[in-house]
Each structure stands twice: as C-alpha cells, then as structure tokens.
Design a protein around this motif. Structure first.
Motif, PDB file in Angstrom:
ATOM      1  N   VAL A  10       1.231 -16.749  -3.083  1.00 31.95           N
ATOM      2  CA  VAL A  10       1.444 -16.164  -4.402  1.00 31.95           C
ATOM      3  C   VAL A  10       0.522 -16.819  -5.422  1.00 31.95           C
ATOM      4  N   SER A  11       0.061 -16.011  -6.366  1.00 32.24           N
ATOM      5  CA  SER A  11      -0.786 -16.525  -7.440  1.00 32.24           C
ATOM      6  C   SER A  11       0.078 -17.168  -8.518  1.00 32.24           C
ATOM      7  N   ALA A  12      -0.578 -17.853  -9.450  1.00 29.03           N
ATOM      8  CA  ALA A  12       0.146 -18.493 -10.552  1.00 29.03           C
ATOM      9  C   ALA A  12       0.865 -17.467 -11.425  1.00 29.03           C
ATOM     10  N   ASP A  13       0.373 -16.230 -11.442  1.00 32.27           N
ATOM     11  CA  ASP A  13       1.026 -15.199 -12.240  1.00 32.27           C
ATOM     12  C   ASP A  13       1.911 -14.265 -11.413  1.00 32.27           C
ATOM     13  N   GLY A  14       2.238 -14.674 -10.182  1.00 24.59           N
ATOM     14  CA  GLY A  14       3.265 -13.978  -9.418  1.00 24.59           C
ATOM     15  C   GLY A  14       2.841 -12.793  -8.578  1.00 24.59           C
ATOM     16  N   PHE A  15       1.597 -12.751  -8.146  1.00 21.91           N
ATOM     17  CA  PHE A  15       1.135 -11.654  -7.301  1.00 21.91           C
ATOM     18  C   PHE A  15       0.842 -12.138  -5.886  1.00 21.91           C
ATOM     19  N   ILE A  16       1.236 -11.325  -4.886  1.00 21.78           N
ATOM     20  CA  ILE A  16       0.989 -11.675  -3.485  1.00 21.78           C
ATOM     21  C   ILE A  16      -0.308 -11.059  -2.968  1.00 21.78           C
ATOM     22  N   ALA A  17      -0.887 -10.189  -3.750  1.00 22.38           N
ATOM     23  CA  ALA A  17      -2.208  -9.617  -3.494  1.00 22.38           C
ATOM     24  C   ALA A  17      -2.735  -9.122  -4.830  1.00 22.38           C
ATOM     25  N   ARG A  19      -5.511  -6.546  -7.017  1.00 24.92           N
ATOM     26  CA  ARG A  19      -5.733  -5.096  -7.020  1.00 24.92           C
ATOM     27  C   ARG A  19      -6.382  -4.673  -5.706  1.00 24.92           C
ATOM     28  N   ASP A  20      -6.046  -3.492  -5.238  1.00 28.25           N
ATOM     29  CA  ASP A  20      -6.564  -2.952  -3.971  1.00 28.25           C
ATOM     30  C   ASP A  20      -6.246  -3.852  -2.785  1.00 28.25           C
ATOM     31  N   ALA A  21      -5.081  -4.524  -2.837  1.00 27.04           N
ATOM     32  CA  ALA A  21      -4.599  -5.385  -1.741  1.00 27.04           C
ATOM     33  C   ALA A  21      -5.550  -6.535  -1.433  1.00 27.04           C
ATOM     34  N   ASP A  22      -6.289  -6.984  -2.438  1.00 25.88           N
ATOM     35  CA  ASP A  22      -7.257  -8.067  -2.255  1.00 25.88           C
ATOM     36  C   ASP A  22      -6.530  -9.409  -2.119  1.00 25.88           C
ATOM     37  N   VAL A  23      -6.730 -10.085  -0.993  1.00 28.91           N
ATOM     38  CA  VAL A  23      -6.127 -11.401  -0.761  1.00 28.91           C
ATOM     39  C   VAL A  23      -7.183 -12.503  -0.666  1.00 28.91           C
ATOM     40  N   SER A  24      -8.392 -12.194  -1.093  1.00 29.50           N
ATOM     41  CA  SER A  24      -9.488 -13.158  -0.954  1.00 29.50           C
ATOM     42  C   SER A  24      -9.317 -14.409  -1.820  1.00 29.50           C
ATOM     43  N   THR A  52       2.179  -3.271   3.848  1.00 33.08           N
ATOM     44  CA  THR A  52       1.843  -4.531   4.514  1.00 33.08           C
ATOM     45  C   THR A  52       1.414  -4.267   5.945  1.00 33.08           C
ATOM     46  N   TYR A  53       2.132  -3.408   6.649  1.00 31.27           N
ATOM     47  CA  TYR A  53       1.758  -3.080   8.024  1.00 31.27           C
ATOM     48  C   TYR A  53       0.382  -2.414   8.064  1.00 31.27           C
ATOM     49  N   GLU A  54       0.181  -1.419   7.226  1.00 32.27           N
ATOM     50  CA  GLU A  54      -1.090  -0.688   7.227  1.00 32.27           C
ATOM     51  C   GLU A  54      -2.264  -1.542   6.750  1.00 32.27           C
ATOM     52  N   PHE A  55      -1.995  -2.618   6.019  1.00 34.77           N
ATOM     53  CA  PHE A  55      -3.043  -3.560   5.609  1.00 34.77           C
ATOM     54  C   PHE A  55      -3.781  -4.069   6.847  1.00 34.77           C
ATOM     55  N   GLY A  56      -3.058  -4.241   7.934  1.00 35.66           N
ATOM     56  CA  GLY A  56      -3.662  -4.723   9.179  1.00 35.66           C
ATOM     57  C   GLY A  56      -4.688  -3.777   9.768  1.00 35.66           C
ATOM     58  N   TYR A  57      -4.638  -2.502   9.420  1.00 38.46           N
ATOM     59  CA  TYR A  57      -5.607  -1.540   9.947  1.00 38.46           C
ATOM     60  C   TYR A  57      -7.040  -1.936   9.569  1.00 38.46           C
ATOM     61  N   GLY A 141      -1.893  -6.436  -9.387  1.00 38.54           N
ATOM     62  CA  GLY A 141      -1.836  -6.274  -7.942  1.00 38.54           C
ATOM     63  C   GLY A 141      -0.415  -6.072  -7.471  1.00 38.54           C
ATOM     64  N   THR A 142      -0.092  -6.663  -6.331  1.00 40.88           N
ATOM     65  CA  THR A 142       1.235  -6.541  -5.739  1.00 40.88           C
ATOM     66  C   THR A 142       2.099  -7.704  -6.195  1.00 40.88           C
ATOM     67  N   PRO A 143       3.170  -7.439  -6.956  1.00 41.98           N
ATOM     68  CA  PRO A 143       4.009  -8.542  -7.432  1.00 41.98           C
ATOM     69  C   PRO A 143       4.859  -9.136  -6.316  1.00 41.98           C
ATOM     70  N   LEU A 144       5.238 -10.382  -6.486  1.00 36.57           N
ATOM     71  CA  LEU A 144       6.113 -11.079  -5.536  1.00 36.57           C
ATOM     72  C   LEU A 144       7.392 -10.286  -5.321  1.00 36.57           C
ATOM     73  N   PHE A 145       7.985  -9.788  -6.382  1.00 35.55           N
ATOM     74  CA  PHE A 145       9.160  -8.919  -6.341  1.00 35.55           C
ATOM     75  C   PHE A 145       8.885  -7.734  -7.262  1.00 35.55           C
ATOM     76  N   ALA A 146       8.842  -6.541  -6.705  1.00 36.69           N
ATOM     77  CA  ALA A 146       8.602  -5.340  -7.505  1.00 36.69           C
ATOM     78  C   ALA A 146       9.921  -4.611  -7.719  1.00 36.69           C
ATOM     79  N   GLY A 147      10.349  -4.530  -8.961  1.00 42.98           N
ATOM     80  CA  GLY A 147      11.569  -3.798  -9.274  1.00 42.98           C
ATOM     81  C   GLY A 147      12.846  -4.588  -9.060  1.00 42.98           C
ATOM     82  N   LEU A 148      12.762  -5.898  -9.043  1.00 41.50           N
ATOM     83  CA  LEU A 148      13.967  -6.710  -8.901  1.00 41.50           C
ATOM     84  C   LEU A 148      14.830  -6.482 -10.135  1.00 41.50           C
ATOM     85  N   ASN A 149      16.095  -6.113  -9.931  1.00 43.37           N
ATOM     86  CA  ASN A 149      16.927  -5.739 -11.066  1.00 43.37           C
ATOM     87  C   ASN A 149      17.969  -6.783 -11.447  1.00 43.37           C
TER      88      ASN A 149
END
Length: 174
Positions: A10-17, A19-24, A52-57, A141-149
């Motif tokens: 996770v990044s300092a601002d809470g993203f696990i990837a 934009r465009d699923a970039d994990v570099s 996440t599964y399709e990221f492996g493609y 990008g992809t938040p650590l928790f998206a839509g946590l209520n």
C-alpha cells in the motif's frame, strides 16, 4: 474458523495500485518481498476479485489457470467466465465465506482488491490486515478499501522497519 488475512502492498495515501493497475512504485525485490513470499507459503486458500485475477493475464497467466498452485484459489466475480477445466473456483457472491473459513486447513489470503476487501470486512469476515507500506504517494488508483461503509478497529500486532522507509505493519481487526 480460519482467519482471512489481507496481505497487501500500500502507498502512503492508501492505494494498492496506481492508475491503470500500475504497481511499479512498490518493491519487487528485497527483504520485504522475501518475507512476503515466505508468508505466501503459510496460506492454504487465496481469495481475489476479478480485476486482481485478470491482472495476471498481463504476466502470462491464462484464463482458468491458478496463479497460486499451492493454494485453493477462489475468484469472486459476478461477470468472470472461465473454461470448464479452470483450476480456480469462481464465486458469484460471498455467501460461502463462513463455510470456507470452517473448512480451510489454514489461513486464507485475501490477495485483493479494494472492493472485495471492503465487502469481506463489511460481512464481518476480515480478521487481519498486513500492510507492506511503501514511501510513495500515488494520488489515485485502486484504494486499499473501496466503499467501506464503517470504520475498522485495528489492534497493532507488530511492525518491521526494512529501511528506506519501507514498513511492514500487522494488525488484528477487532
């Protein structure tokens, strides 16, 4: 009842990837990654969302293949269609979580993503959070928790400083 452990970079601002699923921006080598690979050997089941599964493609995974051959793999998706001989299970919803936790022979690894993590937390089945914190701000990008209520209460269980501002933090969700 086996734990479901969200073990993720996770990044300092809470993203696990980014934009465009970039994990570099996350480390791909070094002691923090070596320890993660060791933890992977302790999990018996992996849960992941469709994205996440399709990221492996992009890295050569073929549809239906198991990205974690030593684990039972479950992809939670309302839309994913895989070949009949798929090595992974596709769940259309989370109704089987309690049975999975009861039947699993060991800890369950929540691989991602953020929407699935929020859904499992909301259902009351997320038990642990393991963060590999990188010193980077992705800005989206992809938040650590998206839509946590609802808030998650975390009990710190440990922290390891890997140098270069890389931290591993472990929490129990109470």
């Amino acid at each position: 009842m086996q734990p479901i452990i969200y073990d993720v970079a996770v990044s300092a601002d809470g993203f696990i990837a980014g934009r465009d699923a970039d994990v570099s921006a996350f480390p791909h080598t070094g002691a923090i990654v070596d320890d993660y690979v060791t933890r992977l050997g302790t999990y018996t089941v992996v849960l992941m969302g469709r994205a996440t599964y399709e990221f492996g493609y992009a890295f050569g995974l073929t549809p239906g293949a198991n990205p974690y051959p030593h684990m039972r793999s479950v992809v939670v998706s309302g839309t994913l269609d895989l070949p009949k001989d798929a090595q992974v299970e596709v769940w259309r919803d989370l109704s089987g979580l309690a049975d999975l936790r009861s039947a699993a022979e060991g800890s369950i690894y929540l691989c991602g993503g953020g929407e699935l993590a929020a859904s499992i937390a909301h259902a009351g089945h997320l038990t642990d959070l393991r963060l590999k914190r990188a010193p980077v701000v992705l800005g989206g990008g992809t938040p650590l928790f998206a839509g946590l209520n609802a808030p998650l209460n975390l009990q710190p269980e440990g922290q390891t400083d890997y140098g270069n501002n890389l931290l591993f933090q472990s929490f129990r969700i109470t």
